[in-house]
Design a protein around this motif. Sequence first.
Motif, mmCIF file in Angstrom:
data_model
loop_
_atom_site.group_PDB
_atom_site.id
_atom_site.type_symbol
_atom_site.label_atom_id
_atom_site.label_comp_id
_atom_site.label_asym_id
_atom_site.label_seq_id
_atom_site.Cartn_x
_atom_site.Cartn_y
_atom_site.Cartn_z
ATOM 1 N N PRO A 241 16.142 57.568 5.160
ATOM 2 C CA PRO A 241 17.178 56.582 4.814
ATOM 3 C C PRO A 241 18.393 57.181 4.122
ATOM 4 C CG PRO A 241 15.008 55.711 4.316
ATOM 5 C CD PRO A 241 14.794 57.154 4.681
ATOM 6 N N LEU A 242 18.213 58.273 3.367
ATOM 7 C CA LEU A 242 19.359 58.898 2.702
ATOM 8 C C LEU A 242 20.423 59.355 3.692
ATOM 9 C CD1 LEU A 242 17.846 61.155 -0.130
ATOM 10 C CD2 LEU A 242 19.193 59.062 -0.384
ATOM 11 N N SER A 243 20.008 59.628 4.935
ATOM 12 C CA SER A 243 20.950 60.114 5.940
ATOM 13 C C SER A 243 21.997 59.064 6.305
ATOM 14 C CB SER A 243 20.192 60.534 7.212
ATOM 15 O OG SER A 243 19.222 61.519 6.920
ATOM 16 N N TYR A 244 21.741 57.803 5.962
ATOM 17 C CA TYR A 244 22.655 56.723 6.328
ATOM 18 C C TYR A 244 23.408 56.178 5.112
ATOM 19 C CZ TYR A 244 19.745 57.085 10.455
ATOM 20 O OH TYR A 244 19.083 57.570 11.551
ATOM 21 N N LEU A 245 23.245 56.854 3.970
ATOM 22 C CA LEU A 245 23.940 56.420 2.762
ATOM 23 C C LEU A 245 25.421 56.762 2.860
ATOM 24 C CD1 LEU A 245 23.625 55.223 -0.100
ATOM 25 C CD2 LEU A 245 23.222 57.566 -0.920
ATOM 26 N N GLN A 246 26.269 55.790 2.566
ATOM 27 C CA GLN A 246 27.718 55.971 2.598
ATOM 28 C C GLN A 246 28.313 55.577 1.254
ATOM 29 O OE1 GLN A 246 29.493 57.405 4.966
ATOM 30 N NE2 GLN A 246 27.688 57.670 6.304
ATOM 31 N N PRO A 247 29.389 56.249 0.822
ATOM 32 C CA PRO A 247 30.110 57.327 1.492
ATOM 33 C C PRO A 247 29.338 58.635 1.480
ATOM 34 C CG PRO A 247 30.991 56.998 -0.684
ATOM 35 C CD PRO A 247 29.969 55.914 -0.483
ATOM 36 N N GLN A 248 29.853 59.656 2.154
ATOM 37 C CA GLN A 248 29.179 60.940 2.270
ATOM 38 C C GLN A 248 28.942 61.578 0.909
ATOM 39 O OE1 GLN A 248 27.993 62.250 5.128
ATOM 40 N NE2 GLN A 248 27.058 63.882 3.914
ATOM 41 N N ALA A 249 29.867 61.368 -0.013
ATOM 42 C CA ALA A 249 29.718 61.950 -1.354
ATOM 43 C C ALA A 249 28.482 61.400 -2.056
ATOM 44 C CB ALA A 249 30.969 61.663 -2.182
ATOM 45 N N ALA A 250 28.190 60.128 -1.861
ATOM 46 C CA ALA A 250 27.005 59.521 -2.473
ATOM 47 C C ALA A 250 25.736 60.105 -1.857
ATOM 48 C CB ALA A 250 27.040 58.013 -2.290
ATOM 49 N N GLN A 251 25.749 60.329 -0.544
ATOM 50 C CA GLN A 251 24.598 60.922 0.129
ATOM 51 C C GLN A 251 24.346 62.336 -0.382
ATOM 52 O OE1 GLN A 251 23.518 62.637 4.560
ATOM 53 N NE2 GLN A 251 24.745 60.759 4.455
ATOM 54 N N SER A 252 25.415 63.131 -0.482
ATOM 55 C CA SER A 252 25.274 64.501 -0.974
ATOM 56 C C SER A 252 24.782 64.524 -2.409
ATOM 57 C CB SER A 252 26.619 65.241 -0.861
ATOM 58 O OG SER A 252 27.062 65.278 0.488
ATOM 59 N N GLY A 253 25.318 63.619 -3.234
ATOM 60 C CA GLY A 253 24.891 63.555 -4.617
ATOM 61 C C GLY A 253 23.425 63.194 -4.753
ATOM 62 N N ALA A 254 22.951 62.284 -3.922
ATOM 63 C CA ALA A 254 21.551 61.878 -3.965
ATOM 64 C C ALA A 254 20.638 63.032 -3.562
ATOM 65 C CB ALA A 254 21.320 60.679 -3.048
ATOM 66 N N ARG A 255 21.040 63.798 -2.547
ATOM 67 C CA ARG A 255 20.231 64.930 -2.099
ATOM 68 C C ARG A 255 20.185 66.032 -3.163
ATOM 69 N NH1 ARG A 255 18.545 64.566 3.063
ATOM 70 N NH2 ARG A 255 19.658 63.169 4.498
ATOM 71 N N VAL A 256 21.308 66.275 -3.816
ATOM 72 C CA VAL A 256 21.344 67.272 -4.884
ATOM 73 C C VAL A 256 20.448 66.829 -6.042
ATOM 74 C CG1 VAL A 256 22.801 68.344 -6.642
ATOM 75 C CG2 VAL A 256 23.606 68.207 -4.288
ATOM 76 N N LEU A 257 20.521 65.560 -6.410
ATOM 77 C CA LEU A 257 19.672 65.041 -7.473
ATOM 78 C C LEU A 257 18.196 65.190 -7.111
ATOM 79 C CD1 LEU A 257 19.160 63.481 -10.098
ATOM 80 C CD2 LEU A 257 19.446 61.353 -8.803
ATOM 81 N N GLU A 258 17.850 64.882 -5.877
ATOM 82 C CA GLU A 258 16.462 65.014 -5.436
ATOM 83 C C GLU A 258 15.980 66.449 -5.565
ATOM 84 O OE1 GLU A 258 13.746 64.205 -1.415
ATOM 85 O OE2 GLU A 258 15.932 64.244 -1.301
#
Length: 308
Positions: A241-258
């Motif tokens: 589901p993270l792959s569909y998070l918008q905007p892209q900056a929010a998706q990248s931030g979530a992956r970095v946090l993970e």
Amino acid sequence: MPKRFLFFTLCFIFIAGGCAHKQAGSAASSVLPAVPAPRATETVSLAQSVIPPVPKQPQGAETPLSDEYSQGYDDEYGDIEHFDDPDETADKSKEKLTIADPLEPFNRAMYHFNDRLYFWVLKPVAQGYSRVVPEPARIGVANFFSNLAFPIRFVNSLLQGNFRGAANELGRFAVNTLWGVGGLLDPASRKDINLAKQDEDFGQTLGVYGLGPGFFINWPLFGPSSPRDTLGMVGDFFLQPLSYLQPQAAQSGARVLERVNHVSLNIGDYEALKKAAVDPYIALRDAYVQYRFQKIKRKSTKNLPPGD
């Protein structure tokens, strides 16, 4: 909007941290070797690791590999080495898997790149993060991302014919989402509920249906892999589901946090493997191959419907 979203998310995590302390003991172990304190599970995603994962022997790995299975995978994993031992049972339990490594110069270069990235960037950031965020809250964050990756485990359980596992995953997602404060807690792992988490991914599914790994690849950022498991990462990307998070900056931030959160809960595991190995690159490659082989072996003998 991204800043406001991040602000409220972090506030929610800190508030839930105290609650997560009660559930810390139920967090499942990571793909990395377990450390003494309870650790939250690692989700399988495209951003699996900035440093190559240090796989532990999965449950059931002590079971000797069957001759039939070993012979069937000789061409895919390389020769199976047998140690001299008068006891045939002990000999089977010591079987060692190898994999073709035609890209070794490239793979070694990427190993050193990932190694330096870990020690120079990821580990210091994770250590600073762990000083600010208490462990119960970090376990809650890991639980949240694990719960979010439910579609990967559910779909691959179905594809592997593991229908009981798929039902467990569905039940876990419902219980942890509703009773676990959106997945921050893991009540589904309590003894009175006991819904086991299914560690499934698309690379494993391809292996269960007979696709061999091919050869070893050590990707920058993503770590140890193979052509089959690289294809598996792509499949899992579209189920995450993270792959569909918008905007892209929010998706990248979530992956970095993970990723930072996961490393903060497992600092010392990679260092221990590196310190104990004569050649850390070989040790990491062999650990990865053995882990994936055993994982696919267990599923291929349990989950496929009769006749497959």
